[in-house]
Design an enzyme around this catalytic site. Structure first.
Site, PDB file in Angstrom:
ATOM      1  N   SER A 132       0.840  -1.205   0.000  1.00 41.34           N
ATOM      2  CA  SER A 132       0.000   0.000   0.000  1.00 41.34           C
ATOM      3  C   SER A 132       0.867   1.245   0.000  1.00 41.34           C
ATOM      4  O   SER A 132       1.961   1.257   0.573  1.00 41.34           O
ATOM      5  CB  SER A 132      -0.875   0.021   1.257  1.00 41.34           C
ATOM      6  OG  SER A 132      -1.539   1.260   1.377  1.00 41.34           O
ATOM      7  N   TYR A 183      -2.168   0.537  10.750  1.00 37.06           N
ATOM      8  CA  TYR A 183      -2.458  -0.041   9.428  1.00 37.06           C
ATOM      9  C   TYR A 183      -1.259   0.156   8.496  1.00 37.06           C
ATOM     10  O   TYR A 183      -0.782  -0.789   7.863  1.00 37.06           O
ATOM     11  CB  TYR A 183      -3.708   0.598   8.812  1.00 37.06           C
ATOM     12  CG  TYR A 183      -3.896   0.215   7.360  1.00 37.06           C
ATOM     13  CD1 TYR A 183      -4.321  -1.073   7.013  1.00 37.06           C
ATOM     14  CD2 TYR A 183      -3.616   1.114   6.326  1.00 37.06           C
ATOM     15  CE1 TYR A 183      -4.471  -1.450   5.684  1.00 37.06           C
ATOM     16  CE2 TYR A 183      -3.761   0.752   4.994  1.00 37.06           C
ATOM     17  CZ  TYR A 183      -4.188  -0.534   4.681  1.00 37.06           C
ATOM     18  OH  TYR A 183      -4.313  -0.906   3.360  1.00 37.06           O
TER      19      TYR A 183
HETATM   20  N1  LIG Z   1      -8.608  -0.210  -1.359  1.00 34.37           N
HETATM   21  C1  LIG Z   1      -7.486   0.498  -1.407  1.00 34.37           C
HETATM   22  O1  LIG Z   1      -7.467   1.665  -1.816  1.00 34.37           O
HETATM   23  C2  LIG Z   1      -6.191  -0.131  -0.977  1.00 34.37           C
HETATM   24  C3  LIG Z   1      -5.033   0.647  -1.045  1.00 34.37           C
HETATM   25  C4  LIG Z   1      -3.820   0.071  -0.722  1.00 34.37           C
HETATM   26  C5  LIG Z   1      -3.765  -1.259  -0.344  1.00 34.37           C
HETATM   27  N2  LIG Z   1      -4.911  -1.984  -0.265  1.00 34.37           N
HETATM   28  C6  LIG Z   1      -4.799  -3.383   0.155  1.00 34.37           C
HETATM   29  O2  LIG Z   1      -5.520  -4.201  -0.762  1.00 34.37           O
HETATM   30  C7  LIG Z   1      -6.027  -5.345  -0.092  1.00 34.37           C
HETATM   31  C8  LIG Z   1      -7.516  -5.487  -0.361  1.00 34.37           C
HETATM   32  O3  LIG Z   1      -8.157  -4.302   0.064  1.00 34.37           O
HETATM   33  P1  LIG Z   1      -9.694  -4.020  -0.280  1.00 34.37           P
HETATM   34  O4  LIG Z   1      -9.846  -2.551  -0.378  1.00 34.37           O
HETATM   35  O5  LIG Z   1     -10.134  -4.876  -1.392  1.00 34.37           O
HETATM   36  O6  LIG Z   1     -10.384  -4.497   1.086  1.00 34.37           O
HETATM   37  P2  LIG Z   1     -11.846  -5.062   1.350  1.00 34.37           P
HETATM   38  O7  LIG Z   1     -12.774  -4.709   0.254  1.00 34.37           O
HETATM   39  O8  LIG Z   1     -12.176  -4.653   2.739  1.00 34.37           O
HETATM   40  O9  LIG Z   1     -11.636  -6.655   1.309  1.00 34.37           O
HETATM   41  C9  LIG Z   1     -10.815  -7.237   2.264  1.00 34.37           C
HETATM   42  C10 LIG Z   1     -10.802  -8.735   2.070  1.00 34.37           C
HETATM   43  O10 LIG Z   1      -9.975  -9.295   3.133  1.00 34.37           O
HETATM   44  C11 LIG Z   1     -10.729 -10.299   3.783  1.00 34.37           C
HETATM   45  N3  LIG Z   1     -10.358 -10.470   5.194  1.00 34.37           N
HETATM   46  C12 LIG Z   1     -10.389  -9.570   6.194  1.00 34.37           C
HETATM   47  N4  LIG Z   1     -10.035 -10.143   7.358  1.00 34.37           N
HETATM   48  C13 LIG Z   1      -9.771 -11.453   7.086  1.00 34.37           C
HETATM   49  C14 LIG Z   1      -9.375 -12.572   7.859  1.00 34.37           C
HETATM   50  N5  LIG Z   1      -9.200 -12.485   9.183  1.00 34.37           N
HETATM   51  N6  LIG Z   1      -9.187 -13.764   7.248  1.00 34.37           N
HETATM   52  C15 LIG Z   1      -9.387 -13.884   5.926  1.00 34.37           C
HETATM   53  N7  LIG Z   1      -9.790 -12.866   5.122  1.00 34.37           N
HETATM   54  C16 LIG Z   1      -9.976 -11.669   5.707  1.00 34.37           C
HETATM   55  C17 LIG Z   1     -12.175  -9.838   3.660  1.00 34.37           C
HETATM   56  O11 LIG Z   1     -13.017 -10.933   3.917  1.00 34.37           O
HETATM   57  P3  LIG Z   1     -14.509 -10.721   4.541  1.00 34.37           P
HETATM   58  O12 LIG Z   1     -15.388 -10.445   3.351  1.00 34.37           O
HETATM   59  O13 LIG Z   1     -14.786 -12.018   5.212  1.00 34.37           O
HETATM   60  O14 LIG Z   1     -14.433  -9.555   5.494  1.00 34.37           O
HETATM   61  C18 LIG Z   1     -12.178  -9.378   2.219  1.00 34.37           C
HETATM   62  O15 LIG Z   1     -12.276 -10.481   1.354  1.00 34.37           O
HETATM   63  C19 LIG Z   1      -5.660  -5.170   1.385  1.00 34.37           C
HETATM   64  O16 LIG Z   1      -4.493  -5.886   1.650  1.00 34.37           O
HETATM   65  C20 LIG Z   1      -5.419  -3.675   1.509  1.00 34.37           C
HETATM   66  O17 LIG Z   1      -4.510  -3.378   2.559  1.00 34.37           O
HETATM   67  C21 LIG Z   1      -6.125  -1.452  -0.559  1.00 34.37           C
END
Ligand SMILES: NC(=O)c1ccc[n+]([C@@H]2O[C@H](COP(=O)([O-])OP(=O)(O)OC[C@H]3O[C@@H](n4cnc5c(N)ncnc54)[C@H](OP(=O)(O)O)[C@@H]3O)[C@@H](O)[C@H]2O)c1
Length: 332
Positions: free
Chosen positions: A156, A181
């Site tokens: 990130s 985070y």
């Molecule tokens: N969105 C952004 O702008 C952004 C920017 C930089 C980096 N990222 C990174 O990209 C990745 C995905 O982000 P996102 O925005 O797509 O997040 P998201 O929509 O909140 O999705 C998160 C995913 O992680 C799963 N998860 C959470 N806790 C878990 C656990 N204990 N065991 C197994 N699975 C778990 C969730 O499952 P559930 O459905 O069961 O909750 C969901 O499938 C993350 O690593 C985040 O740090 C995102």
């Protein structure tokens, strides 16, 4: 006279075939992970969705199948907040090799109190970083059994401005959610770069690569029935952000490239082209603090200690160490 480029440009809409390969995407049931899984499924590969919730995994698989006829999909029950669940997960895969794992699942808390995993680790450090360290350890034999496997860690931009506190990696003394985070993401990236250095020293065929999605918002993300259906109001409110940021479908692009592009090398960082926030994938220079071997060495030891594995061997098994696992039946 202009010379032709050595390699054709990467086209996010025309991915190379990966038929016969198998990929695991943690958090493949939602968000960026869903779109990574959907895009990888279109290459003909078997895609395993690591998810803690069977219903959400089923809905995601139904959505992918509706868009990718004949998609090969499975669900692997996986809760990264519970190291015991992670330890048994690889057995449940029912595979004898894995071509890539995408460490995508993650959580970002935005307010106190400080929460912990089942094992007592700070929740974001525990899920985002330690859960994936434990998973890497469990998958090592399967990755080593593939000809050229990849461990793709989702980083990130939040890690750019953070630094790890070697005396307080889990923010026990001073907990601020946003900082915790960013530090958890920095820990993931720093560990992934260190992992690649150690894999190279051992002559492993496995690569560790980091990719990040830029800024990816649900409000800019296309609908997927049963997975993500933003209201009109949410979409309208998200429009101004679309000038700088993107949807999660596009946030998946650098991650998918890190899995598939044969020119990607271990230790690289991939992200979106425009200011590292949006657009097609490009190679980025990692910041010095992300690749600092001293900080990474300390983090490595603390991480192995946190998940209860031996620091020097367990994550780095070579192909010669590989013993096929006895399957407990295929993943669902
Ligand atoms: N969105 C952004 O702008 C952004 C920017 C930089 C980096 N990222 C990174 O990209 C990745 C995905 O982000 P996102 O925005 O797509 O997040 P998201 O929509 O909140 O999705 C998160 C995913 O992680 C799963 N998860 C959470 N806790 C878990 C656990 N204990 N065991 C197994 N699975 C778990 C969730 O499952 P559930 O459905 O069961 O909750 C969901 O499938 C993350 O690593 C985040 O740090 C995102």
């Amino acid at each position: 006279m202009s010379s032709a480029p050595l390699t054709p440009p990467w086209d996010v809409h025309r991915l190379p075939s990966a038929a016969g390969k198998s990929f695991l995407v943690t958090g493949g049931n939602a968000g960026i992970g869903y779109f990574v899984a959907e895009q990888l499924a279109g290459t003909g590969a078997l895609v395993v969705l690591g998810s803690r919730d069977q219903q959400r995994a089923r809905a995601a698989m139904a959505s992918i199948r509706a868009r990718v006829p004949g998609a090969q999909l499975r669900h692997l029950p996986l809760d990264l907040a519970d190291l015991a669940s992670v330890r048994t997960a690889a057995d449940g895969l029912g595979l004898d090799r894995l071509d890539a794992v995408v460490h995508n699942a993650g959580i970002a808390l935005d307010e106190p109190p400080r929460r912990t995993t089942k094992d007592g680790h700070e929740l974001m450090f525990g899920v985002n970083h330690l859960g994936h360290v434990a998973l890497t350890r469990e998958l090592a034999p399967l990755l080593a059994a593939a000809p050229a496997a990849r461990i793709v860690t989702v980083g990130s931009f939040a890690a750019r401005s953070e630094r790890l506190d070697p005396d307080d990696l889990q923010s026990a003394r001073d907990y601020r959610p946003g900082r915790a985070y960013g530090r958890s993401k920095l820990a993931q990236m720093s560990f992934a770069f260190e992992l690649d250095r150690r894999l190279r020293v051992r002559g492993s065929t496995v690569l560790s690569v980091v990719a990040h999605p830029g800024g990816a918002l649900d409000s800019l993300t296309p609908s997927r029935a049963g997975v993500h259906v933003p209201t009109l109001g949410t979409r309208l409110r998200g429009l101004p952000a679309g000038l700088l940021l993107q949807g999660k479908d596009r946030g998946a692009w650098p991650i998918v490239r890190a899995v598939l592009d044969p020119h990607v090398q271990g230790g690289q960082l991939w992200g979106p082209r425009a200011f590292g926030l949006r657009g097609t994938p490009q190679l980025e220079a990692a910041r010095a603090h992300m690749t600092d071997p001293t900080a990474a060495g300390h983090l490595w030891d603390a991480s192995c200690d946190g998940v209860g594995v031996e620091p020097h061997l367990a994550l780095l098994q070579g192909a010669s160490d590989h013993r096929p696992r006895t399957s407990r039946g295929p993943a669902r």
